[in-house]
Design a protein around this motif. Structure first.
Motif, PDB file in Angstrom:
ATOM      1  N   LEU A 242       0.835  -1.202   0.000  1.00  0.00           N
ATOM      2  CA  LEU A 242       0.000   0.000   0.000  1.00  0.00           C
ATOM      3  C   LEU A 242       0.871   1.255   0.000  1.00  0.00           C
ATOM      4  O   LEU A 242       0.560   2.241  -0.675  1.00  0.00           O
ATOM      5  CB  LEU A 242      -0.925  -0.013   1.217  1.00  0.00           C
ATOM      6  CG  LEU A 242      -2.008  -1.101   1.232  1.00  0.00           C
ATOM      7  CD1 LEU A 242      -2.769  -1.080   2.554  1.00  0.00           C
ATOM      8  CD2 LEU A 242      -2.976  -0.920   0.066  1.00  0.00           C
ATOM      9  N   ALA A 243       1.970   1.196   0.747  1.00  0.00           N
ATOM     10  CA  ALA A 243       2.904   2.327   0.750  1.00  0.00           C
ATOM     11  C   ALA A 243       3.512   2.518  -0.636  1.00  0.00           C
ATOM     12  O   ALA A 243       3.663   3.648  -1.112  1.00  0.00           O
ATOM     13  CB  ALA A 243       4.001   2.097   1.789  1.00  0.00           C
ATOM     14  N   PHE A 244       3.863   1.403  -1.296  1.00  0.00           N
ATOM     15  CA  PHE A 244       4.377   1.506  -2.669  1.00  0.00           C
ATOM     16  C   PHE A 244       3.362   2.216  -3.562  1.00  0.00           C
ATOM     17  O   PHE A 244       3.725   3.078  -4.366  1.00  0.00           O
ATOM     18  CB  PHE A 244       4.634   0.112  -3.257  1.00  0.00           C
ATOM     19  CG  PHE A 244       5.699  -0.690  -2.567  1.00  0.00           C
ATOM     20  CD1 PHE A 244       6.550  -0.126  -1.625  1.00  0.00           C
ATOM     21  CD2 PHE A 244       5.853  -2.039  -2.859  1.00  0.00           C
ATOM     22  CE1 PHE A 244       7.532  -0.880  -0.993  1.00  0.00           C
ATOM     23  CE2 PHE A 244       6.828  -2.798  -2.245  1.00  0.00           C
ATOM     24  CZ  PHE A 244       7.662  -2.222  -1.302  1.00  0.00           C
ATOM     25  N   ALA A 245       2.093   1.817  -3.426  1.00  0.00           N
ATOM     26  CA  ALA A 245       1.047   2.378  -4.283  1.00  0.00           C
ATOM     27  C   ALA A 245       0.880   3.874  -4.060  1.00  0.00           C
ATOM     28  O   ALA A 245       0.697   4.641  -5.013  1.00  0.00           O
ATOM     29  CB  ALA A 245      -0.276   1.649  -4.016  1.00  0.00           C
ATOM     30  N   VAL A 246       0.947   4.312  -2.810  1.00  0.00           N
ATOM     31  CA  VAL A 246       0.740   5.725  -2.488  1.00  0.00           C
ATOM     32  C   VAL A 246       1.946   6.573  -2.858  1.00  0.00           C
ATOM     33  O   VAL A 246       1.828   7.668  -3.418  1.00  0.00           O
ATOM     34  CB  VAL A 246       0.412   5.885  -0.984  1.00  0.00           C
ATOM     35  CG1 VAL A 246       0.367   7.358  -0.597  1.00  0.00           C
ATOM     36  CG2 VAL A 246      -0.913   5.210  -0.653  1.00  0.00           C
ATOM     37  N   VAL A 247       3.149   6.072  -2.576  1.00  0.00           N
ATOM     38  CA  VAL A 247       4.371   6.878  -2.704  1.00  0.00           C
ATOM     39  C   VAL A 247       4.943   6.872  -4.115  1.00  0.00           C
ATOM     40  O   VAL A 247       5.539   7.864  -4.547  1.00  0.00           O
ATOM     41  CB  VAL A 247       5.425   6.372  -1.693  1.00  0.00           C
ATOM     42  CG1 VAL A 247       6.752   7.099  -1.876  1.00  0.00           C
ATOM     43  CG2 VAL A 247       4.918   6.550  -0.266  1.00  0.00           C
ATOM     44  N   SER A 248       4.780   5.783  -4.847  1.00  0.00           N
ATOM     45  CA  SER A 248       5.440   5.634  -6.151  1.00  0.00           C
ATOM     46  C   SER A 248       5.250   6.811  -7.109  1.00  0.00           C
ATOM     47  O   SER A 248       6.211   7.237  -7.763  1.00  0.00           O
ATOM     48  CB  SER A 248       4.976   4.336  -6.822  1.00  0.00           C
ATOM     49  OG  SER A 248       5.461   3.208  -6.129  1.00  0.00           O
ATOM     50  N   PRO A 249       4.046   7.390  -7.246  1.00  0.00           N
ATOM     51  CA  PRO A 249       3.888   8.504  -8.190  1.00  0.00           C
ATOM     52  C   PRO A 249       4.710   9.739  -7.825  1.00  0.00           C
ATOM     53  O   PRO A 249       4.970  10.587  -8.692  1.00  0.00           O
ATOM     54  CB  PRO A 249       2.384   8.813  -8.118  1.00  0.00           C
ATOM     55  CG  PRO A 249       1.756   7.578  -7.598  1.00  0.00           C
ATOM     56  CD  PRO A 249       2.755   7.001  -6.652  1.00  0.00           C
ATOM     57  N   PHE A 250       5.117   9.856  -6.563  1.00  0.00           N
ATOM     58  CA  PHE A 250       5.852  11.048  -6.121  1.00  0.00           C
ATOM     59  C   PHE A 250       7.372  10.884  -6.226  1.00  0.00           C
ATOM     60  O   PHE A 250       8.115  11.854  -6.059  1.00  0.00           O
ATOM     61  CB  PHE A 250       5.478  11.377  -4.672  1.00  0.00           C
ATOM     62  CG  PHE A 250       4.014  11.625  -4.474  1.00  0.00           C
ATOM     63  CD1 PHE A 250       3.446  12.836  -4.825  1.00  0.00           C
ATOM     64  CD2 PHE A 250       3.192  10.629  -3.946  1.00  0.00           C
ATOM     65  CE1 PHE A 250       2.085  13.058  -4.651  1.00  0.00           C
ATOM     66  CE2 PHE A 250       1.833  10.844  -3.769  1.00  0.00           C
ATOM     67  CZ  PHE A 250       1.275  12.064  -4.124  1.00  0.00           C
ATOM     68  N   ALA A 251       7.838   9.672  -6.496  1.00  0.00           N
ATOM     69  CA  ALA A 251       9.277   9.414  -6.491  1.00  0.00           C
ATOM     70  C   ALA A 251      10.003  10.192  -7.579  1.00  0.00           C
ATOM     71  O   ALA A 251      11.053  10.804  -7.325  1.00  0.00           O
ATOM     72  CB  ALA A 251       9.538   7.915  -6.644  1.00  0.00           C
ATOM     73  N   ALA A 252       9.473  10.180  -8.799  1.00  0.00           N
ATOM     74  CA  ALA A 252      10.144  10.878  -9.907  1.00  0.00           C
ATOM     75  C   ALA A 252      10.202  12.391  -9.681  1.00  0.00           C
ATOM     76  O   ALA A 252      11.267  13.007  -9.838  1.00  0.00           O
ATOM     77  CB  ALA A 252       9.461  10.545 -11.231  1.00  0.00           C
ATOM     78  N   PRO A 253       9.082  13.058  -9.319  1.00  0.00           N
ATOM     79  CA  PRO A 253       9.172  14.507  -9.053  1.00  0.00           C
ATOM     80  C   PRO A 253      10.125  14.855  -7.910  1.00  0.00           C
ATOM     81  O   PRO A 253      10.854  15.851  -7.990  1.00  0.00           O
ATOM     82  CB  PRO A 253       7.722  14.884  -8.702  1.00  0.00           C
ATOM     83  CG  PRO A 253       6.884  13.841  -9.358  1.00  0.00           C
ATOM     84  CD  PRO A 253       7.685  12.588  -9.281  1.00  0.00           C
ATOM     85  N   ILE A 254      10.142  14.061  -6.849  1.00  0.00           N
ATOM     86  CA  ILE A 254      11.053  14.321  -5.726  1.00  0.00           C
ATOM     87  C   ILE A 254      12.502  14.173  -6.168  1.00  0.00           C
ATOM     88  O   ILE A 254      13.380  14.960  -5.792  1.00  0.00           O
ATOM     89  CB  ILE A 254      10.728  13.389  -4.541  1.00  0.00           C
ATOM     90  CG1 ILE A 254       9.386  13.784  -3.913  1.00  0.00           C
ATOM     91  CG2 ILE A 254      11.837  13.445  -3.481  1.00  0.00           C
ATOM     92  CD1 ILE A 254       8.902  12.831  -2.838  1.00  0.00           C
ATOM     93  N   SER A 255      12.769  13.162  -6.996  1.00  0.00           N
ATOM     94  CA  SER A 255      14.143  12.945  -7.460  1.00  0.00           C
ATOM     95  C   SER A 255      14.613  14.088  -8.355  1.00  0.00           C
ATOM     96  O   SER A 255      15.806  14.399  -8.405  1.00  0.00           O
ATOM     97  CB  SER A 255      14.251  11.620  -8.217  1.00  0.00           C
ATOM     98  OG  SER A 255      13.608  11.681  -9.478  1.00  0.00           O
ATOM     99  N   ARG A 256      13.697  14.730  -9.073  1.00  0.00           N
ATOM    100  CA  ARG A 256      14.066  15.884  -9.886  1.00  0.00           C
ATOM    101  C   ARG A 256      14.464  17.067  -9.015  1.00  0.00           C
ATOM    102  O   ARG A 256      15.336  17.860  -9.378  1.00  0.00           O
ATOM    103  CB  ARG A 256      12.895  16.297 -10.787  1.00  0.00           C
ATOM    104  CG  ARG A 256      12.639  15.355 -11.956  1.00  0.00           C
ATOM    105  CD  ARG A 256      11.677  15.983 -12.940  1.00  0.00           C
ATOM    106  NE  ARG A 256      12.309  17.141 -13.570  1.00  0.00           N
ATOM    107  CZ  ARG A 256      11.697  18.315 -13.764  1.00  0.00           C
ATOM    108  NH1 ARG A 256      10.464  18.488 -13.360  1.00  0.00           N
ATOM    109  NH2 ARG A 256      12.331  19.293 -14.354  1.00  0.00           N
TER     110      ARG A 256
END
Length: 400
Positions: A67-81
């Motif tokens: 569930l954490a993967f599902a919630v957090v995954s969309p934010f990983a790319a913008p945060i890494s930028r």
């Protein structure tokens, strides 16, 4: 850095000492992405008895990270930028270490909290590492993905095998849950040179544009569901196969080692399949291969042919390794840029892990309801069939 210089850098992957440090860092961070999860299955009975929790809550110990993967995954790319991939991944390992420590303190509330933190931390590695390969060495994505997936499954298999013996010793189940923290410390040390080196930069469209593009793409949804059914099968088998074989009369410690055999059997497939997938125009032969392996393995389990349990675990290992390796490659094979790969990875893993999250809990619930493992095992067959369908769609040579 222009395209020609990127290609020249990629060609030096074998002889460049900085690349060796990169490979070591990737190898180590991969060991942290599954071991905190695979240690749980073989010692569920210890945790359940130690804290007095039900099978459903025990299943949630695997579902919470999904569930954490599902919630957090969309934010990983913008945060890494914003912070850079290297720093983002470094901080994610620190968060993972904190989650492992908290989860091991012996209280139900802290067990749940630590598991949540573990899921959040692992989500960043899941999403960012495949696209990181596309940025650093675009001509060697297949072999880097192979090294990454081999490391992940090798460590996951060892963790599953040693989990029960450690829990049976004076260290207890808390010690069994905490030993993967050592891998986090080693990873942080290995990652320091990457923080001091040249950072990779990612040019990208807006998150809103990328998300809209993905949400309208049939191919993106097919990849997401393929990722989901593959993850469904992985986490259900890792969590419940020991309990299934114990119910069929196999010694608990041997049941844990059967999971290790399954994990180790994934290793050749997780190395070979990404390299093969990168060379194939269509990856559908790989989909057919792992589907056949899934059905052979699950048939042996459902029929309770325990004398050949090792054989069924080998087939399931082949299937799991091939399907996971292909899913990791699809993020790069079906996109044109590294940022697109990161966005697709985040989108697919968000949808996919949300789907996978129902698996371990559904298994525990159906078992408690029927007092049998037959109907839960039928779910394996259904998920393998759906993975075949979505995998065939995803393997057609086109871009999102």
């Amino acid at each position: 850095m222009d395209n020609d210089s990127t290609i020249q850098k990629s060609k030096k992957i074998i002889i460049n000492k900085h690349t060796l440090l990169f490979v070591i860092a990737i190898f180590l961070i991969a060991t942290t992405l599954r071991t905190p999860l695979t240690v749980v299955g073989p010692i569920i009975s210890f945790i359940r008895e130690g804290l007095g929790i039900s099978n459903v809550l025990a299943g949630f110990l695997t579902t919470i990270p999904l569930l954490a993967f599902a919630v957090v995954s969309p934010f990983a790319a913008p945060i890494s930028r914003k912070f850079g991939m290297e720093l983002t991944l470094f901080y994610s390992v620190i968060l993972l270490l904190g989650g492992i420590v908290i989860r091991s303190l012996g209280l139900t509330s802290l067990l749940v909290l630590g598991t949540v933190l573990i899921g959040v931390a692992i989500a960043f590695g899941n999403v960012l590492i495949p696209s990181y390969f596309k940025l650093k060495f675009p001509l060697h994505i297949g072999i880097l993905t192979g090294i990454y997936t081999v490391s992940m499954n090798l460590s996951a298999g060892l963790a599953a095998g040693f989990s029960h013996p450690i829990a049976s010793s004076s260290f207890g189940w808390q010690g069994s849950l905490s030993f993967s923290g050592i891998l986090c410390v080693l990873t942080l040390i290995a990652w320091l040179p990457l923080l001091r080196g040249k950072k990779v930069e990612v040019a990208a469209p807006s998150t809103e544009q990328a998300s809209k593009k993905l949400s309208r793409s049939t191919l993106a949804w097919a990849i997401a569901f393929a990722m989901g059914f593959q993850s469904f099968l992985f986490y259900c088998t890792a969590t419940w196969i020991p309990e299934i074989y114990i119910a069929q009369g196999i010694d608990p410690e041997n049941a844990g080692w059967l999971v290790t055999i399954m994990q180790f059997s994934q290793i050749p497939m997780t190395f070979i399949m990404p390299i093969l997938a990168a060379k194939l125009t269509s990856q559908r032969p790989i989909v057919i291969f792992f589907t056949v392996c899934y059905f052979i393995g699950f048939t042996g389990m459902i029929m309770e042919w325990t004398s050949l349990a090792v054989v069924w675990m080998i087939f399931l290992g082949f299937a799991g390794g091939a399907s996971f390796g292909l899913c990791m490659m699809l993020f790069n094979l079906r996109t044109k840029t590294a940022y697109d790969a990161a966005e697709l990875s985040g989108f697919a893993q968000s949808i996919g892990y949300l789907l996978a999250a129902i698996g371990p809990v559904a298994f525990g619930f159906i078992h408690d309801l029927t007092d049998s493992w037959f109907m839960p095992n039928v779910l394996f067959m259904i998920a393998a069939t759906l993975l075949f369908i979505t995998g065939m769609i995803s393997s057609k040579n086109r871009y999102v």
